[in-house]
Design a protein around this motif. Structure first.
Motif, PDB file in Angstrom:
ATOM      1  N   UNK A  55       0.835  -1.187   0.000  1.00  0.00           N
ATOM      2  CA  UNK A  55       0.000   0.000   0.000  1.00  0.00           C
ATOM      3  C   UNK A  55       0.873   1.242   0.000  1.00  0.00           C
ATOM      4  N   UNK A  56       0.275   2.353  -0.378  1.00  0.00           N
ATOM      5  CA  UNK A  56       1.004   3.612  -0.443  1.00  0.00           C
ATOM      6  C   UNK A  56       0.870   4.386   0.865  1.00  0.00           C
ATOM      7  N   UNK A  57       1.536   5.532   0.929  1.00  0.00           N
ATOM      8  CA  UNK A  57       1.444   6.401   2.095  1.00  0.00           C
ATOM      9  C   UNK A  57       1.616   7.842   1.645  1.00  0.00           C
ATOM     10  N   UNK A  58       1.011   8.752   2.400  1.00  0.00           N
ATOM     11  CA  UNK A  58       1.092  10.167   2.040  1.00  0.00           C
ATOM     12  C   UNK A  58       1.425  11.077   3.221  1.00  0.00           C
ATOM     13  N   UNK A  59       1.758  10.487   4.361  1.00  0.00           N
ATOM     14  CA  UNK A  59       2.134  11.305   5.517  1.00  0.00           C
ATOM     15  C   UNK A  59       3.222  10.584   6.301  1.00  0.00           C
ATOM     16  N   UNK A  60       3.934  11.341   7.123  1.00  0.00           N
ATOM     17  CA  UNK A  60       5.101  10.827   7.846  1.00  0.00           C
ATOM     18  C   UNK A  60       4.771   9.604   8.704  1.00  0.00           C
ATOM     19  N   UNK A  61       3.664   9.642   9.434  1.00  0.00           N
ATOM     20  CA  UNK A  61       3.336   8.525  10.324  1.00  0.00           C
ATOM     21  C   UNK A  61       3.064   7.245   9.540  1.00  0.00           C
ATOM     22  N   UNK A  62       2.271   7.348   8.485  1.00  0.00           N
ATOM     23  CA  UNK A  62       1.933   6.162   7.693  1.00  0.00           C
ATOM     24  C   UNK A  62       3.155   5.649   6.941  1.00  0.00           C
ATOM     25  N   UNK A  63       3.932   6.553   6.361  1.00  0.00           N
ATOM     26  CA  UNK A  63       5.143   6.132   5.644  1.00  0.00           C
ATOM     27  C   UNK A  63       6.142   5.478   6.599  1.00  0.00           C
ATOM     28  N   UNK A  64       6.309   6.036   7.776  1.00  0.00           N
ATOM     29  CA  UNK A  64       7.221   5.445   8.762  1.00  0.00           C
ATOM     30  C   UNK A  64       6.772   4.032   9.126  1.00  0.00           C
ATOM     31  N   UNK A  65       5.467   3.835   9.284  1.00  0.00           N
ATOM     32  CA  UNK A  65       4.938   2.499   9.586  1.00  0.00           C
ATOM     33  C   UNK A  65       5.223   1.528   8.438  1.00  0.00           C
ATOM     34  N   UNK A  66       5.105   1.993   7.206  1.00  0.00           N
ATOM     35  CA  UNK A  66       5.399   1.143   6.036  1.00  0.00           C
ATOM     36  C   UNK A  66       6.875   0.751   6.015  1.00  0.00           C
ATOM     37  N   UNK A  67       7.759   1.715   6.288  1.00  0.00           N
ATOM     38  CA  UNK A  67       9.190   1.424   6.298  1.00  0.00           C
ATOM     39  C   UNK A  67       9.496   0.407   7.402  1.00  0.00           C
ATOM     40  N   UNK A  68       8.888   0.566   8.575  1.00  0.00           N
ATOM     41  CA  UNK A  68       9.071  -0.406   9.655  1.00  0.00           C
ATOM     42  C   UNK A  68       8.596  -1.793   9.224  1.00  0.00           C
ATOM     43  N   UNK A  69       7.478  -1.845   8.483  1.00  0.00           N
ATOM     44  CA  UNK A  69       6.965  -3.149   8.031  1.00  0.00           C
ATOM     45  C   UNK A  69       7.932  -3.793   7.032  1.00  0.00           C
ATOM     46  N   UNK A  70       8.553  -3.000   6.177  1.00  0.00           N
ATOM     47  CA  UNK A  70       9.559  -3.543   5.252  1.00  0.00           C
ATOM     48  C   UNK A  70      10.733  -4.111   6.050  1.00  0.00           C
ATOM     49  N   UNK A  71      11.186  -3.343   7.045  1.00  0.00           N
ATOM     50  CA  UNK A  71      12.315  -3.801   7.844  1.00  0.00           C
ATOM     51  C   UNK A  71      11.970  -5.101   8.576  1.00  0.00           C
ATOM     52  N   UNK A  72      10.777  -5.167   9.141  1.00  0.00           N
ATOM     53  CA  UNK A  72      10.355  -6.379   9.848  1.00  0.00           C
ATOM     54  C   UNK A  72      10.335  -7.578   8.904  1.00  0.00           C
ATOM     55  N   UNK A  73       9.772  -7.413   7.725  1.00  0.00           N
ATOM     56  CA  UNK A  73       9.743  -8.482   6.727  1.00  0.00           C
ATOM     57  C   UNK A  73      11.159  -8.920   6.361  1.00  0.00           C
ATOM     58  N   UNK A  74      12.013  -7.963   6.094  1.00  0.00           N
ATOM     59  CA  UNK A  74      13.372  -8.282   5.676  1.00  0.00           C
ATOM     60  C   UNK A  74      14.175  -8.979   6.773  1.00  0.00           C
ATOM     61  N   UNK A  75      14.003  -8.533   8.016  1.00  0.00           N
ATOM     62  CA  UNK A  75      14.795  -9.102   9.107  1.00  0.00           C
ATOM     63  C   UNK A  75      14.189 -10.386   9.669  1.00  0.00           C
ATOM     64  N   UNK A  76      12.872 -10.432   9.833  1.00  0.00           N
ATOM     65  CA  UNK A  76      12.262 -11.591  10.492  1.00  0.00           C
ATOM     66  C   UNK A  76      11.913 -12.721   9.528  1.00  0.00           C
ATOM     67  N   UNK A  77      11.455 -12.377   8.333  1.00  0.00           N
ATOM     68  CA  UNK A  77      11.076 -13.408   7.360  1.00  0.00           C
ATOM     69  C   UNK A  77      12.260 -13.778   6.466  1.00  0.00           C
ATOM     70  N   UNK A  78      12.906 -12.768   5.878  1.00  0.00           N
ATOM     71  CA  UNK A  78      14.024 -13.032   4.970  1.00  0.00           C
ATOM     72  C   UNK A  78      15.328 -13.337   5.706  1.00  0.00           C
ATOM     73  N   UNK A  79      15.373 -13.007   7.002  1.00  0.00           N
ATOM     74  CA  UNK A  79      16.557 -13.246   7.844  1.00  0.00           C
ATOM     75  C   UNK A  79      17.767 -12.421   7.403  1.00  0.00           C
ATOM     76  N   UNK A  80      17.501 -11.205   6.891  1.00  0.00           N
ATOM     77  CA  UNK A  80      18.573 -10.302   6.519  1.00  0.00           C
ATOM     78  C   UNK A  80      19.019  -9.512   7.749  1.00  0.00           C
TER      79      UNK A  80
END
Length: 182
Positions: A55-80
């Motif tokens: 999904x997209x984002x148009x404000x700092x809070x929502x975009x920050x949450x999206x970036x955190x979700x990417x990091x969580x996916x990359x670190x916890x699922x992909x094990x990066x």
């Protein structure tokens, strides 16, 4: 005038002389601590464009949450070790620090040590990111050249140019093929 900046202007890159976009730091978007990342030898040859296929984002809070979700996916699922991208660009036009300029990313398999990964938040199969987001990405790449992090004669590529994927989305991919250095 600096030769690099003159060349950027000649190539049509809209970039304030010597300025880099303001970056939302890892602390500001609430990043988890990274595990370990190797250091890059700059300047790098490539700038890779990605989309998060989210999904997209148009404000700092929502975009920050999206970036955190990417990091969580990359670190916890992909094990990066960390979020894979060097920088993430929100629909709000803000640039969010990923691994940053000097750390090897996990964004383009086989090319992580020779290029930086710039990811747009959202899914751009059938539409473009916001004008503000597109400009932020161009400005960030120009900034990398000015700082000596990206070679002045760099090569711009979409993720799909290097591996079998639909990233960065059909519409965004068509757009970046019109940018300088593609």
């Amino acid at each position: 005038m600096n030769l690099i900046i003159f060349c950027l202007l000649v190539l049509g890159i809209d970039f304030a002389l010597g300025a880099c976009p303001t970056v939302v730091t890892r602390a500001e978007w609430g990043a988890a601590a990274h595990k370990n990342s190797s250091t890059l030898t700059n300047p790098l040859r490539y700038a890779f464009i990605h989309h998060g296929a989210s999904g997209e984002c148009t404000d700092r809070a929502t975009c920050s949450a999206k970036v955190r979700s990417y990091q969580t996916l990359h670190m916890q699922v992909n094990k990066w070790d960390d979020i894979g991208y060097s920088y993430v660009i929100g629909g709000d036009g803000a640039v969010y620090e990923g691994r940053g300029w000097d750390k090897v990313g996990a964004h383009t398999k086989g090319y992580n040590s020779v290029g930086y990964g710039f990811c747009f938040i959202g899914n751009f199969m059938s539409k473009l990111p916001t004008a503000a987001a597109l400009q932020a990405a161009k400005d960030m790449i120009a900034c990398g050249v000015t700082l000596g992090k990206i070679q002045p004669n760099y090569t711009l590529r979409g993720h799909r140019d290097m591996v079998s994927t639909q990233c960065p989305g059909d519409t965004l991919y068509t757009e970046i093929k019109t940018w300088p250095h593609y």
